[in-house]
Write an enzyme that holds these catalytic residues in place. Structure first.
Site, mmCIF file in Angstrom:
data_model
loop_
_atom_site.group_PDB
_atom_site.id
_atom_site.type_symbol
_atom_site.label_atom_id
_atom_site.label_comp_id
_atom_site.label_asym_id
_atom_site.label_seq_id
_atom_site.Cartn_x
_atom_site.Cartn_y
_atom_site.Cartn_z
ATOM 1 N N ILE A 16 2.249 -9.497 -30.042
ATOM 2 C CA ILE A 16 1.669 -10.390 -29.036
ATOM 3 C C ILE A 16 1.642 -11.770 -29.692
ATOM 4 O O ILE A 16 1.251 -11.915 -30.852
ATOM 5 C CB ILE A 16 0.254 -9.924 -28.600
ATOM 6 C CG1 ILE A 16 -0.369 -10.889 -27.578
ATOM 7 C CG2 ILE A 16 -0.688 -9.745 -29.771
ATOM 8 C CD1 ILE A 16 -1.685 -10.350 -26.956
ATOM 9 N N SER A 17 2.111 -12.787 -28.980
ATOM 10 C CA SER A 17 2.223 -14.123 -29.570
ATOM 11 C C SER A 17 0.856 -14.713 -29.905
ATOM 12 O O SER A 17 -0.147 -14.398 -29.273
ATOM 13 C CB SER A 17 2.942 -15.060 -28.602
ATOM 14 O OG SER A 17 4.222 -14.570 -28.300
ATOM 15 N N GLN A 18 0.883 -15.607 -30.884
ATOM 16 C CA GLN A 18 -0.299 -16.382 -31.283
ATOM 17 C C GLN A 18 -0.822 -17.155 -30.060
ATOM 18 O O GLN A 18 -0.026 -17.701 -29.289
ATOM 19 C CB GLN A 18 0.181 -17.344 -32.381
ATOM 20 C CG GLN A 18 -0.826 -18.311 -32.904
ATOM 21 C CD GLN A 18 -0.148 -19.367 -33.784
ATOM 22 O OE1 GLN A 18 1.075 -19.511 -33.777
ATOM 23 N NE2 GLN A 18 -0.940 -20.091 -34.525
#
Ligand code: SAH
Length: 215
Positions: free
Chosen positions: A62-64
């Site tokens: 999951i992206s930052q």
């Protein structure tokens, strides 16, 4: 007692998004509302609002939060758009896009991730998200053109089908580079011509497919 991590979200906005220049009130508001902790594995819930990506299984992440905000802001959504997202992953970015546009068409190549995020987003009540298990580097022709396209995996070059499926005056955001680091590229289409802007360095997992990296 259930905990909705309200304070963690406020801190995320205040410490990670605002100081780095995210300023679109709609993006800030939605990121302060969406329960990011629901999109990560149970063992990582306490880290859900931290300033880095997290594993979501199947070697994906999951992206930052900041990258999610930066990519979302770049699309300048007004609420009327048809959006194509490549790389559903956890479905967190999908939820944000669904709140800021008319409809989201999201494509994921790994079945367990698609099944899980479809289930979660359904449970959360989203009715404007359409899911497809496929190689997203060929886009989703059936519903093209799209006013906005977001690719959340790194590619060697911009897949031609995505350029073709972008509407006139549409915007696409996509990480382009090698497998270890990329630049976030914003592409604007104007009467068949493409204008590119580099939004800065980033690090994504591979976009794997026909017009991406080989598996
Ligand atoms: N936006 C997601 C990012 C997940 S990581 C999130 O924040 O949770 C990137 C995702 O892109 C992975 O789930 C990966 O399986 C997917 N992906 C990679 N190549 C793809 C392709 N060609 N088509 C569709 N999805 C792809």
């Amino acid at each position: 007692m259930t905990h909705d991590y309200h304070l963690a979200r406020e801190k995320m906005v205040k410490n990670q998004l605002l100081p780095r220049g995210i300023s679109d009130p709609k993006v800030l508001e939605i990121m302060s509302q969406i329960h990011r902790h629901l999109f990560v594995e149970e063992a990582l819930i306490s880290e859900a609002y931290n300033d880095h990506p997290l594993p979501i299984g199947n070697k994906q992440t999951i992206s930052q939060p900041y990258i999610v905000a930066l990519m979302t802001e770049a699309l300048e959504l007004k609420g009327t758009e048809k959006v194509l997202e490549i790389g559903t992953g956890s479905g967190y970015q999908t939820a944000i896009l669904a709140n800021l546009s008319k409809a989201v068409y999201t494509v994921e190549r790994i079945e367990p991730l698609l099944v899980k995020s479809r289930q979660l987003l359904g449970k959360l009540g989203y009715a404007n998200i359409y899911f497809k298990l496929s190689d997203g580097t060929i886009g989703w022709k059936e519903f093209a053109p799209y006013d906005a396209i977001m690719v959340t995996a790194g590619a060697p070059t911009i897949p031609q089908p995505l350029l073709d499926q972008l509407a006139d005056h549409g915007k696409m955001v996509i990480p382009i580079g090698d497998r270890s680091s990329q630049d976030l590229i914003l592409v604007k289409k104007n009467q068949g011509r493409f204008l590119e802007k580099n939004l800065g360095g980033c690090r994504f997992v591979d976009l794997i497919g026909n017009h991406g990296w080989k598996d």
